[in-house]
Design a protein around this motif. Structure first.
Motif, PDB file in Angstrom:
ATOM      1  N   ASP A 316      89.036  59.672  11.707  1.00  0.00           N
ATOM      2  CA  ASP A 316      88.225  59.609  12.933  1.00  0.00           C
ATOM      3  C   ASP A 316      86.751  59.834  12.624  1.00  0.00           C
ATOM      4  O   ASP A 316      85.887  59.119  13.144  1.00  0.00           O
ATOM      5  CB  ASP A 316      88.725  60.643  13.940  1.00  0.00           C
ATOM      6  CG  ASP A 316      90.105  60.319  14.476  1.00  0.00           C
ATOM      7  OD1 ASP A 316      90.460  59.114  14.489  1.00  0.00           O
ATOM      8  OD2 ASP A 316      90.837  61.240  14.868  1.00  0.00           O
ATOM      9  N   GLN A 317      86.466  60.807  11.791  1.00  0.00           N
ATOM     10  CA  GLN A 317      85.077  61.067  11.424  1.00  0.00           C
ATOM     11  C   GLN A 317      84.500  59.922  10.602  1.00  0.00           C
ATOM     12  O   GLN A 317      83.329  59.541  10.771  1.00  0.00           O
ATOM     13  CB  GLN A 317      84.980  62.381  10.632  1.00  0.00           C
ATOM     14  CG  GLN A 317      85.274  63.626  11.454  1.00  0.00           C
ATOM     15  CD  GLN A 317      84.256  63.820  12.579  1.00  0.00           C
ATOM     16  OE1 GLN A 317      83.060  63.555  12.428  1.00  0.00           O
ATOM     17  NE2 GLN A 317      84.754  64.274  13.728  1.00  0.00           N
ATOM     18  N   PHE A 318      85.327  59.342   9.740  1.00  0.00           N
ATOM     19  CA  PHE A 318      84.861  58.223   8.933  1.00  0.00           C
ATOM     20  C   PHE A 318      84.538  57.010   9.812  1.00  0.00           C
ATOM     21  O   PHE A 318      83.538  56.314   9.589  1.00  0.00           O
ATOM     22  CB  PHE A 318      85.921  57.854   7.889  1.00  0.00           C
ATOM     23  CG  PHE A 318      85.524  56.719   6.989  1.00  0.00           C
ATOM     24  CD1 PHE A 318      84.592  56.909   5.990  1.00  0.00           C
ATOM     25  CD2 PHE A 318      86.060  55.451   7.162  1.00  0.00           C
ATOM     26  CE1 PHE A 318      84.212  55.864   5.152  1.00  0.00           C
ATOM     27  CE2 PHE A 318      85.697  54.407   6.342  1.00  0.00           C
ATOM     28  CZ  PHE A 318      84.766  54.615   5.334  1.00  0.00           C
ATOM     29  N   ASN A 319      85.371  56.758  10.800  1.00  0.00           N
ATOM     30  CA  ASN A 319      85.095  55.638  11.717  1.00  0.00           C
ATOM     31  C   ASN A 319      83.792  55.838  12.474  1.00  0.00           C
ATOM     32  O   ASN A 319      83.070  54.875  12.758  1.00  0.00           O
ATOM     33  CB  ASN A 319      86.263  55.466  12.687  1.00  0.00           C
ATOM     34  CG  ASN A 319      87.436  54.724  12.070  1.00  0.00           C
ATOM     35  OD1 ASN A 319      87.268  53.938  11.138  1.00  0.00           O
ATOM     36  ND2 ASN A 319      88.640  54.973  12.576  1.00  0.00           N
ATOM     37  N   LYS A 320      83.493  57.079  12.802  1.00  0.00           N
ATOM     38  CA  LYS A 320      82.210  57.344  13.476  1.00  0.00           C
ATOM     39  C   LYS A 320      81.034  57.073  12.536  1.00  0.00           C
ATOM     40  O   LYS A 320      79.985  56.586  12.970  1.00  0.00           O
ATOM     41  CB  LYS A 320      82.171  58.792  13.962  1.00  0.00           C
ATOM     42  CG  LYS A 320      83.150  59.093  15.089  1.00  0.00           C
ATOM     43  CD  LYS A 320      83.092  60.550  15.504  1.00  0.00           C
ATOM     44  CE  LYS A 320      84.086  60.851  16.627  1.00  0.00           C
ATOM     45  NZ  LYS A 320      84.073  62.297  17.014  1.00  0.00           N
TER      46      LYS A 320
END
Length: 412
Positions: A316-320
């Protein structure tokens, strides 16, 4: 006797569990006498202390659990299994001759239901195992893009050509990144030793075999696609072209125009792979063959991008972090594109997106057919039991014969 509340005085009864245990293990010629004596003692002791009476009754039952009081649980004259098998076969044959219609209805109904359920199960099992054979499937992800069309979002698998290189060099969460043409696999003509064959081509960048577990039986992961003129064949194509899989260093002609050197041979593509191909060429060759800047610019989309993230990466953080990557690279030219990654092993079953949100895919068919298989099996069993129950009156003599031969309840 009546209490002031108007309720009749209830006579105390022995502990139910202890009484059931006594009746279960005690021999029939002793159980009635022992139960009567213990009950009489219990009733007398209840007048002074009901709790003590219950404990005393339970302890007395346990004391009677001795070999001389325990009944024989096995039949004295056990039934001969071979005789019962012969008898059952004989009865089945006679029932078939006498009641052919009901026999065939039962046979066809239950066997058809089982066959349908089994076939559906095999299909469902194959669907659930698609793309699950990759060793790094838990860390293997595919890059997708949500594209804002003004009236809503569409989700596509095509990305910009430089996407893989940017992800691998600018984001420490990415261990390897690969560009392929999985949605653009043409059928080409490959030739060797004066033999021509049509085969499906896949273009892929150098680290392809570090992400995908297609087993190399000739060549290495580092060198298989290291050169622009490299070609990797499947085992089947190598056998068709050369009659052997020992083909490293040999030359394959592509489209009667270019020669490529065999740098690897992989085992035939597993049946559970969502991607089928016969040979792999370098993605650098694809750039040269296609020509133009559209393959190498951020404003165009064509290939697909896959990444192997490092262990422990928060997706999720990587997608952001990568959400604005295309906007950053293109300025105002591609503000409508938002990249994100999804697990590759889930892409086959969960491929449908609505307005940028995952909303199903082939998994819906898997669930539907699974429910149908269960429903068919239940209906087949109900029909079988109904017909068997309807014929129960005809089997009274059969049951009597089996009992006389020593058959126990489980056998019947």
């Amino acid at each position: 006797m009546w209490f002031p509340g108007g309720r009749k005085h209830m006579k105390p009864s022995p502990p139910k569990k202890a009484l059931q245990f006594l009746r279960w293990f005690c021999r029939e010629d002793y159980v009635e006498e022992i139960e009567g004596d213990l009950t009489e003692i219990f009733e007398k002791q209840c007048e002074t202390s009901p709790r003590w009476a219950r404990m005393k009754f339970t302890w007395s039952v346990i004391r009677y659990f001795r070999p001389e009081f325990i009944k024989a649980f096995r039949s004295i004259n056990p039934v001969n299994p071979f005789i019962m098998i012969r008898h059952n076969l004989l009865i089945a044959y006679r029932n078939f001759l006498r009641y052919k219609s009901s026999f065939f209805i039962n046979l066809i109904g239950l066997s058809s239901g089982l066959a349908c359920a089994l076939l559906i199960f095999l299909w469902v099992n194959d669907e659930l195992h698609v793309d699950q054979f990759h060793e790094n499937r838990d860390r293997l992800y595919q890059v997708r893009e949500n594209v804002d069309q003004g009236t809503g979002l569409i989700t596509r698998t095509s990305t910009s050509g430089p996407m893989a290189e940017a992800l691998a060099t600018e984001f420490p969460e990415v261990e390897y990144a690969v560009t392929t043409t999985q949605d653009r696999m043409p059928t080409n003509v490959v030739s060797a030793e004066n033999k021509d064959f049509k085969a499906v081509c896949l273009y892929a960048s150098r680290d392809f075999f570090r992400l995908f577990s297609y087993e190399l039986i000739q060549g290495t992961k580092d060198n298989a696609l290291s050169d622009k003129k490299s070609i990797v064949l499947t085992e089947d194509l190598a056998m068709r072209l050369f009659g052997t899989t020992d083909v490293l260093g040999k030359t394959v002609e592509w489209q009667h125009r270019k020669d490529f050197k065999v740098t690897g041979v992989i085992k035939n593509i597993p049946k559970t792979s969502s991607v089928k191909f016969d040979f792999i060429l370098s993605f650098e060759e694809f750039k040269e063959e296609e020509g133009g800047d559209w393959v190498t610019t951020w404003t165009s989309t064509a290939p697909q991008t896959f990444v192997l993230v490092r262990p422990g990466t928060d997706i999720d953080q990587f997608n952001k972090k990568i959400a604005d990557l295309v906007r950053t690279k293109t300025g105002v030219y591609a503000n409508h594109r938002t990249p994100f990654i999804v697990r590759y092993s889930d892409s086959y079953l969960y491929s449908r997106y609505e307005n940028g949100v995952q909303s199903g895919g082939r998994i819906e068919y898997v669930r539907l057919f699974s429910a149908i298989a269960v429903f068919i099996l239940i209906i087949a069993c109900i029909n079988f039991m109904n017909l068997s129950t309807a014929r129960a009156s005809r089997r009274i003599k059969e049951v009597g014969m089996k009992k006389s031969m020593g058959a126990r309840r489980g056998t019947l």
